[in-house]
Design a protein around this motif. Sequence first.
Motif, mmCIF file in Angstrom:
data_model
loop_
_atom_site.group_PDB
_atom_site.id
_atom_site.type_symbol
_atom_site.label_atom_id
_atom_site.label_comp_id
_atom_site.label_asym_id
_atom_site.label_seq_id
_atom_site.Cartn_x
_atom_site.Cartn_y
_atom_site.Cartn_z
ATOM 1 N N PRO A 64 -2.330 11.889 8.695
ATOM 2 C CA PRO A 64 -3.368 11.862 7.327
ATOM 3 C C PRO A 64 -3.972 13.269 7.658
ATOM 4 O O PRO A 64 -4.021 13.936 6.209
ATOM 5 C CB PRO A 64 -4.093 10.768 7.600
ATOM 6 N N SER A 117 -1.663 15.747 5.922
ATOM 7 C CA SER A 117 -1.158 15.550 4.635
ATOM 8 C C SER A 117 -2.191 15.657 3.353
ATOM 9 O O SER A 117 -1.948 15.210 2.528
ATOM 10 C CB SER A 117 -0.362 14.274 4.415
ATOM 11 N N LEU A 118 -3.377 16.455 3.755
ATOM 12 C CA LEU A 118 -4.388 16.356 2.669
ATOM 13 C C LEU A 118 -4.040 16.958 1.424
ATOM 14 O O LEU A 118 -4.341 16.465 0.379
ATOM 15 C CB LEU A 118 -5.526 17.414 3.207
ATOM 16 N N PHE A 139 -1.022 16.825 0.110
ATOM 17 C CA PHE A 139 -0.344 15.742 -0.911
ATOM 18 C C PHE A 139 -1.340 14.697 -1.363
ATOM 19 O O PHE A 139 -1.192 14.339 -2.623
ATOM 20 C CB PHE A 139 0.710 15.007 -0.065
ATOM 21 N N SER A 140 -2.084 14.307 -0.606
ATOM 22 C CA SER A 140 -3.122 13.150 -1.303
ATOM 23 C C SER A 140 -4.034 13.780 -2.266
ATOM 24 O O SER A 140 -4.553 13.053 -3.265
ATOM 25 C CB SER A 140 -3.935 12.665 0.041
ATOM 26 N N THR A 141 -4.470 14.985 -2.050
ATOM 27 C CA THR A 141 -5.156 15.646 -3.130
ATOM 28 C C THR A 141 -4.515 15.900 -4.505
ATOM 29 O O THR A 141 -4.988 15.500 -5.467
ATOM 30 C CB THR A 141 -5.912 17.198 -2.470
ATOM 31 N N ALA A 176 -2.128 14.057 -5.368
ATOM 32 C CA ALA A 176 -2.029 12.578 -5.890
ATOM 33 C C ALA A 176 -3.031 12.424 -6.548
ATOM 34 O O ALA A 176 -3.010 11.633 -7.873
ATOM 35 C CB ALA A 176 -1.526 11.852 -4.864
ATOM 36 N N LEU A 177 -4.388 12.585 -6.039
ATOM 37 C CA LEU A 177 -5.491 12.220 -6.727
ATOM 38 C C LEU A 177 -5.642 12.773 -8.025
ATOM 39 O O LEU A 177 -6.166 12.280 -8.920
ATOM 40 C CB LEU A 177 -6.809 12.272 -5.553
#
Length: 203
Positions: A5, A8-9, A11-13, A15-16
Amino acid sequence: VGIQPRLSLGFSTKALLKVLNAQEGLDEISRLNAELRPAEFETEGKALAEKLFGKIPVIYSSKKNSAVAYIWKIKLNESAKIPAFANAFPELNHNEMNGFNPQENTAGLSHNFHFVFLEDGEDDIRIIKRMKILAELYQKLGLSVETVVMKNPGENLGGMEQFHKIFSSLVLADWVSWYLAKSYGVEAEQVPMVEEFKKLIGN
């Protein structure tokens, strides 16, 4: 899949931002793949890792950048496998700094820490003043202090794009934690203690 995790910040940002329909932010973060060059931060990261070796890092920032400081802490905990802590101005001026005022019987404790101040020129001028004064005060007390300037390394990009500035700082944190892991002889990517803990609690 298969990416830790903390790595992969981006990617997650992204997506958000997509879920929030924040198109301007999405456009900006999408450009980072071409604009942000992680290799340019390696030398600085290695040098800071050498200074932090044998110490417990404490990451300080403004409240606005507290999430950035906390992610620095996470990367140091999980990649370098060392204790690390984070706090934010102005709150730490009311309590935490008192714990690092070396006295005759506590000096040995305080000198185990190395403070990293995340300096952001866009912070409130009062916070910038607090940071400068505390850094000088700590140094007068013989404590180890380092200032890391949060900046957009691409002068030709026109202005201080927020995601570029944030992720530049976090890329630097990756290099610092990676070189510390190497110095301590630990495996940087995996988190076996977390996996063992999950098994013990049945998840």
